[in-house]
Design a protein around this motif. Structure first.
Motif, PDB file in Angstrom:
ATOM      1  N   ALA A  56      36.900 -14.466  77.067  1.00 22.28           N
ATOM      2  CA  ALA A  56      37.076 -12.968  77.230  1.00 22.28           C
ATOM      3  C   ALA A  56      36.858 -11.979  76.266  1.00 22.28           C
ATOM      4  CB  ALA A  56      38.358 -12.388  78.159  1.00 22.28           C
ATOM      5  N   ALA A  57      37.360 -12.302  75.069  1.00 21.87           N
ATOM      6  CA  ALA A  57      37.174 -11.461  73.980  1.00 21.87           C
ATOM      7  C   ALA A  57      35.835 -11.422  73.548  1.00 21.87           C
ATOM      8  CB  ALA A  57      38.182 -11.852  72.775  1.00 21.87           C
ATOM      9  N   GLU A  58      35.190 -12.805  73.594  1.00 30.24           N
ATOM     10  CA  GLU A  58      34.053 -13.153  72.864  1.00 30.24           C
ATOM     11  C   GLU A  58      33.027 -12.347  73.744  1.00 30.24           C
ATOM     12  OE1 GLU A  58      33.914 -17.288  72.781  1.00 30.24           O
ATOM     13  OE2 GLU A  58      34.700 -17.424  70.832  1.00 30.24           O
ATOM     14  N   GLN A  59      32.929 -12.159  75.062  1.00 29.35           N
ATOM     15  CA  GLN A  59      32.112 -11.620  75.968  1.00 29.35           C
ATOM     16  C   GLN A  59      32.320 -10.040  75.990  1.00 29.35           C
ATOM     17  OE1 GLN A  59      31.947 -13.447  79.854  1.00 29.35           O
ATOM     18  NE2 GLN A  59      32.425 -15.356  79.198  1.00 29.35           N
ATOM     19  N   ALA A  60      33.361  -9.561  75.974  1.00 28.02           N
ATOM     20  CA  ALA A  60      33.674  -7.999  75.845  1.00 28.02           C
ATOM     21  C   ALA A  60      32.876  -7.266  74.510  1.00 28.02           C
ATOM     22  CB  ALA A  60      35.013  -7.536  76.122  1.00 28.02           C
ATOM     23  N   PRO A  61      32.275  -6.243  75.033  1.00 25.94           N
ATOM     24  CA  PRO A  61      31.771  -5.525  73.736  1.00 25.94           C
ATOM     25  C   PRO A  61      32.910  -5.214  72.802  1.00 25.94           C
ATOM     26  CG  PRO A  61      30.557  -4.778  75.729  1.00 25.94           C
ATOM     27  CD  PRO A  61      31.724  -5.712  76.181  1.00 25.94           C
ATOM     28  N   VAL A  62      32.625  -4.905  71.582  1.00 22.25           N
ATOM     29  CA  VAL A  62      33.653  -4.582  70.684  1.00 22.25           C
ATOM     30  C   VAL A  62      34.408  -3.106  71.029  1.00 22.25           C
ATOM     31  CG1 VAL A  62      34.393  -3.725  68.222  1.00 22.25           C
ATOM     32  CG2 VAL A  62      32.568  -5.682  68.593  1.00 22.25           C
ATOM     33  N   ASN A  63      33.706  -2.299  71.615  1.00 20.38           N
ATOM     34  CA  ASN A  63      34.248  -0.820  71.968  1.00 20.38           C
ATOM     35  C   ASN A  63      35.077  -1.047  73.409  1.00 20.38           C
ATOM     36  OD1 ASN A  63      31.950  -1.423  73.367  1.00 20.38           O
ATOM     37  ND2 ASN A  63      31.670   0.718  73.770  1.00 20.38           N
ATOM     38  N   VAL A  68      40.114  -6.453  77.434  1.00 17.98           N
ATOM     39  CA  VAL A  68      40.658  -7.794  77.652  1.00 17.98           C
ATOM     40  C   VAL A  68      42.106  -7.857  77.351  1.00 17.98           C
ATOM     41  CG1 VAL A  68      40.869  -9.974  75.948  1.00 17.98           C
ATOM     42  CG2 VAL A  68      38.744  -8.791  76.426  1.00 17.98           C
ATOM     43  N   VAL A  69      42.627  -6.618  76.490  1.00 19.61           N
ATOM     44  CA  VAL A  69      44.020  -6.455  76.372  1.00 19.61           C
ATOM     45  C   VAL A  69      44.517  -5.985  77.780  1.00 19.61           C
ATOM     46  CG1 VAL A  69      45.885  -5.286  75.393  1.00 19.61           C
ATOM     47  CG2 VAL A  69      43.990  -6.007  73.973  1.00 19.61           C
ATOM     48  N   PHE A 200      32.547  -7.335  84.804  1.00 20.49           N
ATOM     49  CA  PHE A 200      33.840  -7.462  85.116  1.00 20.49           C
ATOM     50  C   PHE A 200      34.235  -8.711  84.602  1.00 20.49           C
ATOM     51  CE2 PHE A 200      37.428  -6.833  88.300  1.00 20.49           C
ATOM     52  CZ  PHE A 200      38.036  -6.039  87.463  1.00 20.49           C
ATOM     53  N   LEU A 201      33.500  -9.740  83.978  1.00 18.82           N
ATOM     54  CA  LEU A 201      34.139 -11.107  83.944  1.00 18.82           C
ATOM     55  C   LEU A 201      35.045 -10.944  82.833  1.00 18.82           C
ATOM     56  CD1 LEU A 201      34.205 -14.152  84.516  1.00 18.82           C
ATOM     57  CD2 LEU A 201      31.996 -14.348  83.265  1.00 18.82           C
ATOM     58  N   PRO A 202      34.926 -10.545  81.736  1.00 15.98           N
ATOM     59  CA  PRO A 202      35.910 -10.386  80.757  1.00 15.98           C
ATOM     60  C   PRO A 202      37.431 -10.016  81.256  1.00 15.98           C
ATOM     61  CG  PRO A 202      33.890  -9.327  79.901  1.00 15.98           C
ATOM     62  CD  PRO A 202      33.672  -9.547  81.218  1.00 15.98           C
ATOM     63  N   PHE A 203      37.484  -8.940  81.716  1.00 21.06           N
ATOM     64  CA  PHE A 203      38.790  -8.620  82.521  1.00 21.06           C
ATOM     65  C   PHE A 203      39.302  -9.875  83.217  1.00 21.06           C
ATOM     66  CE2 PHE A 203      41.432  -6.937  86.036  1.00 21.06           C
ATOM     67  CZ  PHE A 203      42.221  -5.935  84.865  1.00 21.06           C
ATOM     68  N   MET A 204      38.712 -10.265  84.299  1.00 27.20           N
ATOM     69  CA  MET A 204      39.033 -11.112  84.981  1.00 27.20           C
ATOM     70  C   MET A 204      39.448 -12.524  84.252  1.00 27.20           C
ATOM     71  SD  MET A 204      39.021 -10.101  88.309  1.00 27.20           S
ATOM     72  CE  MET A 204      39.809 -11.721  88.496  1.00 27.20           C
ATOM     73  N   LEU A 205      38.726 -12.870  83.147  1.00 28.28           N
ATOM     74  CA  LEU A 205      39.160 -14.094  82.489  1.00 28.28           C
ATOM     75  C   LEU A 205      40.453 -13.688  81.924  1.00 28.28           C
ATOM     76  CD1 LEU A 205      35.735 -15.170  80.816  1.00 28.28           C
ATOM     77  CD2 LEU A 205      37.059 -16.476  82.403  1.00 28.28           C
ATOM     78  N   ALA A 206      40.608 -12.415  81.099  1.00 27.72           N
ATOM     79  CA  ALA A 206      41.857 -12.160  80.564  1.00 27.72           C
ATOM     80  C   ALA A 206      42.965 -12.113  81.523  1.00 27.72           C
ATOM     81  CB  ALA A 206      41.652 -10.656  79.710  1.00 27.72           C
ATOM     82  N   PHE A 207      42.712 -11.666  82.800  1.00 25.21           N
ATOM     83  CA  PHE A 207      43.695 -11.543  83.760  1.00 25.21           C
ATOM     84  C   PHE A 207      44.371 -12.858  84.000  1.00 25.21           C
ATOM     85  CE2 PHE A 207      44.722 -11.749  88.267  1.00 25.21           C
ATOM     86  CZ  PHE A 207      45.806 -10.733  88.685  1.00 25.21           C
TER      87      PHE A 207
END
Length: 251
Positions: A56-63, A68-69, A200-207
């Motif tokens: 999730a952290a790798e896919q989400a843009p830095v900003n 993810v958090v 929305f995938l990074p959020f779901m992975l982190a969730f």
């Protein structure tokens, strides 16, 4: 589709295998149960971090680090909310039973079953969400493997209290099958949520990762530290974490 069915069958099958072993052994001594559960906790911890939160952290843009958090925190809070509103007892931990709302209206057997079933659907969702990460080079079956491994001893400990409470073998088997099918439903639900919107995938992975971290910390670790065998359970957890780390590097 093959991976989805493989994941769903693996999770449900692991629960059923554990249940069959439970019929054979009836009760597992705390020394062995805590060690095995500690190992499984380490595997699930690695699956949550390496298979869900790191991708999730790798896919989400830095900003968009907050995505993810926030996803991990919402996943943990979601399990916490289920914990509060669903009547159940944490009888597996060996600690004093927790008092939840509506407990008086349900039998202790049903409370026990709900304690197990409570996290099965979210665990299936975690595995399903991880399957949507295949196109990004992820290793989704690592999450399925981690959860399935934990399902075997958990499936074992479901059997003995039900039999001791006077539940028939047939009804106990049906309950075990129902618990396993909850994860099948969770896998398909998680996969559907993961493909709705790729952004929305990074959020779901982190969730999903946050939900798994909650299970490890709130359920598994307290259980392994409740009977005086916490040292060996801790070393088993470290070994479980390192094993999944090594397997992920290989595959």
């Amino acid at each position: 589709m093959t991976l989805i069915w493989l994941s769903a069958a693996g999770l449900c099958g692991a629960t059923l295998i554990g249940s069959l072993l439970g019929f054979c052994f009836k009760a597992l001594p705390h020394r062995w149960n805590d060690t095995v559960m500690g190992f499984c906790a380490g595997v699930m911890l690695a699956a949550a971090v390496l298979g869900l939160i790191v991708p999730a952290a790798e896919q989400a843009p830095v900003n968009l680090w907050w995505l993810v958090v926030g996803g991990a925190l919402v996943g943990a809070l979601f399990l916490n909310l289920l914990d509060l509103v669903t009547p159940h007892l944490h009888v597996l931990t060996g600690l004093d039973p927790e008092q939840h709302r509506h407990n008086r209206t349900l039998s202790r057997v049903m409370l026990f079953v709900m304690a197990i079933a409570l996290h099965k659907f979210p665990e299936g969702v975690a595995a399903g969400v991880s399957l949507t990460d295949v196109q990004n080079g992820g290793t989704p079956l690592a999450v399925t493997f981690g959860i399935a491994l934990q399902n075997v001893p958990e499936g074992m400990v479901v059997i003995s209290p039900l039999l001791l409470a006077g539940v028939s073998r047939l009804r106990t088997a049906v309950i075990s099958l129902g618990i396993g099918l909850l994860e099948v439903l969770g896998v398909w639900t998680g996969y559907a949520l993961g493909i709705v919107n790729e952004a929305f995938l990074p959020f779901m992975l982190a969730f999903a990762g946050g939900a798994m971290l909650y299970v490890v910390s709130d359920e598994m670790i307290p259980e392994t530290h409740a009977h005086g065998y916490q040292k060996q359970a801790t070393y088993a957890l470290v070994l479980g974490f390192l094993m999944l780390l090594y397997l992920e590097r290989i595959f």
